[in-house]
Design a protein around this motif. Structure first.
Motif, PDB file in Angstrom:
ATOM      1  N   ARG A 166       0.829  -1.213   0.000  1.00  0.00           N
ATOM      2  CA  ARG A 166       0.000   0.000   0.000  1.00  0.00           C
ATOM      3  C   ARG A 166       0.854   1.250   0.000  1.00  0.00           C
ATOM      4  O   ARG A 166       0.494   2.267   0.600  1.00  0.00           O
ATOM      5  CB  ARG A 166      -0.934  -0.007   1.210  1.00  0.00           C
ATOM      6  CG  ARG A 166      -0.191  -0.098   2.531  1.00  0.00           C
ATOM      7  CD  ARG A 166      -1.115   0.028   3.730  1.00  0.00           C
ATOM      8  NE  ARG A 166      -0.396  -0.334   4.945  1.00  0.00           N
ATOM      9  CZ  ARG A 166      -0.943  -0.340   6.153  1.00  0.00           C
ATOM     10  NH1 ARG A 166      -2.215  -0.020   6.304  1.00  0.00           N
ATOM     11  NH2 ARG A 166      -0.232  -0.676   7.209  1.00  0.00           N
ATOM     12  N   SER A 167       2.044   1.181  -0.631  1.00  0.00           N
ATOM     13  CA  SER A 167       2.884   2.379  -0.676  1.00  0.00           C
ATOM     14  C   SER A 167       2.217   3.428  -1.562  1.00  0.00           C
ATOM     15  O   SER A 167       1.391   3.103  -2.429  1.00  0.00           O
ATOM     16  CB  SER A 167       4.280   2.046  -1.220  1.00  0.00           C
ATOM     17  OG  SER A 167       4.216   1.787  -2.594  1.00  0.00           O
ATOM     18  N   THR A 190       1.088  -5.267   5.846  1.00  0.00           N
ATOM     19  CA  THR A 190       1.690  -6.093   6.912  1.00  0.00           C
ATOM     20  C   THR A 190       0.713  -6.420   8.038  1.00  0.00           C
ATOM     21  O   THR A 190       0.957  -7.342   8.808  1.00  0.00           O
ATOM     22  CB  THR A 190       2.927  -5.398   7.530  1.00  0.00           C
ATOM     23  OG1 THR A 190       2.550  -4.091   7.962  1.00  0.00           O
ATOM     24  CG2 THR A 190       4.071  -5.306   6.545  1.00  0.00           C
TER      25      THR A 190
HETATM   26  P1  NAP Z   1       7.416  -0.100   0.281  1.00  0.00           P
HETATM   27  O1  NAP Z   1       7.229   1.377   0.321  1.00  0.00           O
HETATM   28  O2  NAP Z   1       8.397  -0.748   1.196  1.00  0.00           O
HETATM   29  O3  NAP Z   1       5.976  -0.767   0.544  1.00  0.00           O
HETATM   30  C1  NAP Z   1       5.827  -2.138   0.703  1.00  0.00           C
HETATM   31  C2  NAP Z   1       4.383  -2.434   1.021  1.00  0.00           C
HETATM   32  O4  NAP Z   1       4.231  -3.848   1.142  1.00  0.00           O
HETATM   33  C3  NAP Z   1       3.908  -1.837   2.351  1.00  0.00           C
HETATM   34  O5  NAP Z   1       2.621  -1.313   2.196  1.00  0.00           O
HETATM   35  C4  NAP Z   1       3.938  -3.019   3.296  1.00  0.00           C
HETATM   36  O6  NAP Z   1       2.913  -2.955   4.282  1.00  0.00           O
HETATM   37  C5  NAP Z   1       3.645  -4.174   2.358  1.00  0.00           C
HETATM   38  N1  NAP Z   1       4.239  -5.415   2.866  1.00  0.00           N
HETATM   39  C6  NAP Z   1       5.525  -5.647   3.213  1.00  0.00           C
HETATM   40  N2  NAP Z   1       5.695  -6.904   3.652  1.00  0.00           N
HETATM   41  C7  NAP Z   1       4.483  -7.489   3.594  1.00  0.00           C
HETATM   42  C8  NAP Z   1       4.009  -8.773   3.928  1.00  0.00           C
HETATM   43  N3  NAP Z   1       4.820  -9.707   4.447  1.00  0.00           N
HETATM   44  N4  NAP Z   1       2.715  -9.044   3.741  1.00  0.00           N
HETATM   45  C9  NAP Z   1       1.869  -8.108   3.233  1.00  0.00           C
HETATM   46  N5  NAP Z   1       2.261  -6.861   2.891  1.00  0.00           N
HETATM   47  C10 NAP Z   1       3.557  -6.558   3.083  1.00  0.00           C
HETATM   48  O7  NAP Z   1       7.801  -0.605  -1.175  1.00  0.00           O
HETATM   49  P2  NAP Z   1       7.425   0.006  -2.642  1.00  0.00           P
HETATM   50  O8  NAP Z   1       8.192   1.256  -2.877  1.00  0.00           O
HETATM   51  O9  NAP Z   1       5.960   0.001  -2.834  1.00  0.00           O
HETATM   52  O10 NAP Z   1       8.084  -1.130  -3.546  1.00  0.00           O
HETATM   53  C11 NAP Z   1       7.659  -2.477  -3.472  1.00  0.00           C
HETATM   54  C12 NAP Z   1       8.599  -3.349  -4.282  1.00  0.00           C
HETATM   55  O11 NAP Z   1       8.543  -2.938  -5.629  1.00  0.00           O
HETATM   56  C13 NAP Z   1      10.081  -3.258  -3.877  1.00  0.00           C
HETATM   57  O12 NAP Z   1      10.674  -4.531  -4.064  1.00  0.00           O
HETATM   58  C14 NAP Z   1      10.664  -2.293  -4.882  1.00  0.00           C
HETATM   59  O13 NAP Z   1      12.037  -2.516  -5.112  1.00  0.00           O
HETATM   60  C15 NAP Z   1       9.848  -2.642  -6.093  1.00  0.00           C
HETATM   61  N6  NAP Z   1       9.744  -1.564  -7.077  1.00  0.00           N
HETATM   62  C16 NAP Z   1       9.932  -1.917  -8.380  1.00  0.00           C
HETATM   63  C17 NAP Z   1       9.807  -0.981  -9.365  1.00  0.00           C
HETATM   64  C18 NAP Z   1       9.948  -1.423 -10.781  1.00  0.00           C
HETATM   65  O14 NAP Z   1      10.086  -0.594 -11.659  1.00  0.00           O
HETATM   66  N7  NAP Z   1       9.878  -2.722 -11.070  1.00  0.00           N
HETATM   67  C19 NAP Z   1       9.537   0.350  -9.043  1.00  0.00           C
HETATM   68  C20 NAP Z   1       9.303   0.685  -7.705  1.00  0.00           C
HETATM   69  C21 NAP Z   1       9.415  -0.294  -6.728  1.00  0.00           C
HETATM   70  P3  NAP Z   1       2.840  -1.793   5.403  1.00  0.00           P
HETATM   71  O15 NAP Z   1       2.247  -0.600   4.709  1.00  0.00           O
HETATM   72  O16 NAP Z   1       1.935  -2.344   6.444  1.00  0.00           O
HETATM   73  O17 NAP Z   1       4.241  -1.560   5.869  1.00  0.00           O
END
Ligand code: NAP
Length: 288
Positions: A166-167, A190
């Motif tokens: 939910r980022s 989470t």
């Molecule tokens: P983030 O800001 O760390 O957010 C992660 C989200 O996932 C948070 O909402 C977190 O919940 C939730 N989460 C974490 N662990 C969990 C679990 N065990 N069960 C359920 N939910 C869980 O990360 P982000 O910026 O959105 O990025 C996510 C991923 O995408 C990363 O690996 C990043 O490297 C990747 N990414 C890839 C690209 C691309 O171009 N491919 C671009 C951007 C990001 P909470 O809110 O409760 O903490």
């Protein structure tokens, strides 16, 4: 692998071609799209990223203007530079590389960008429009996840969609886009209890949790379309002399590719599409 492989490189190439076509049309009218890429400080990773981004931008006919600001700059100084870029009619889009030097808050800096030039879709005004279901400059990764879905030809109307994460830049905007496409959307995070009870209902599963291998076969409904946004560099055990790394996602690809109907690989899935989406947003901003 029984699932259809969603080819991010091919999707990205189509998006770049469309952006190139539009950029050419705009240039013929004397309005070449221009991306102002703001680098505060001297982070090596950002510099490398900027160089590769400049090359891709030039290939599609977008000017890439690197705007360097010294690392010790205050928020007021950064505000001043961004205000100049906001007012500069030759600049169509603005982005700010991260990480920023300690003491500068990314959200505070991003909120200074004119929403019409916010090509990363991270300005609160654009995120607000998106939440309202209105046309906006959409965060590139969220738009990329949707483009990957679209490439499968799936009609999202009435589908059960589950987003893990939910980022503000991935999970929430993807949920908003799925809702706008008339899917029924669940957002997990989470504090979600029994994650698999939710994910197993998903006909469309978008995973953006940032946890290596979080989603396995047991989480996935047979026939689901699975989009893996997660990106992680992982060390591969070698013979010691040649330490290698590989890129992996949040989804255990080997397992899930046997139950899903379509899946994005990592690397080669959402990643390259995200890079292309930025160019598409620059062209869109130049048109408005
Ligand atoms: P983030 O800001 O760390 O957010 C992660 C989200 O996932 C948070 O909402 C977190 O919940 C939730 N989460 C974490 N662990 C969990 C679990 N065990 N069960 C359920 N939910 C869980 O990360 P982000 O910026 O959105 O990025 C996510 C991923 O995408 C990363 O690996 C990043 O490297 C990747 N990414 C890839 C690209 C691309 O171009 N491919 C671009 C951007 C990001 P909470 O809110 O409760 O903490």
């Amino acid at each position: 692998v029984s699932a259809q492989l969603i080819d991010g490189n091919a999707i990205a190439a189509r998006i770049r071609d469309a952006a190139q076509h539009e950029a050419k049309r705009l240039a013929q009218r004397g309005h070449r799209p221009c991306l102002a890429a703001v680098l505060v400080g001297d982070d090596d990773g950002s510099r490398l990223y900027a160089a590769s981004q400049a090359e891709t931008a030039h290939r599609v006919g977008i000017e890439h203007r690197l705007v360097e600001i010294p690392p010790q700059a205050t928020l007021d100084e950064v505000r001043g530079r961004i205000a100049e870029l906001n007012a500069d009619a030759t600049v169509s889009g603005i982005l700010v590389y991260q990480p920023l030097p300690a003491g500068l808050d990314a959200a505070a800096v991003q909120s200074l960008i004119d929403p019409r030039k916010d090509v990363e879709g991270v300005q609160p005004y654009n995120l607000g429009l998106l939440a309202m279901g209105r046309d906006a400059l959409v965060p590139c990764t969220a738009a990329a996840a949707m483009a990957c879905l679209a490439s499968t030809g799936i009609d999202l109307s009435g589908r059960e969609a589950v987003v893990v994460g939910r980022s503000a830049i991935v999970g929430r905007p993807v949920a908003a886009l799925l809702t706008a496409a008339h899917a029924t959307v669940t957002v997990c995070h989470t504090r979600t209890l029994q994650l698999e009870d939710h994910t197993r209902r998903a006909e469309v599963l978008i995973v953006a949790a940032g946890r290596v291998g979080l989603i396995g076969r047991e989480h996935v409904r047979p026939g689901a379309v699975v989009i893996d946004v997660g990106t992680h560099r992982q060390r591969v055990p070698g013979d010691g002399s040649t330490a290698r790394t590989k890129t992996v996602g949040d989804v255990r690809f080997e397992e899930v590719s046997h139950v899903a109907s379509a899946i994005t690989p990592v690397p080669g899935g959402v990643g390259p599409v995200t890079v292309a989406m930025l160019l598409s947003n620059v062209v869109k901003a130049a048109e408005s």
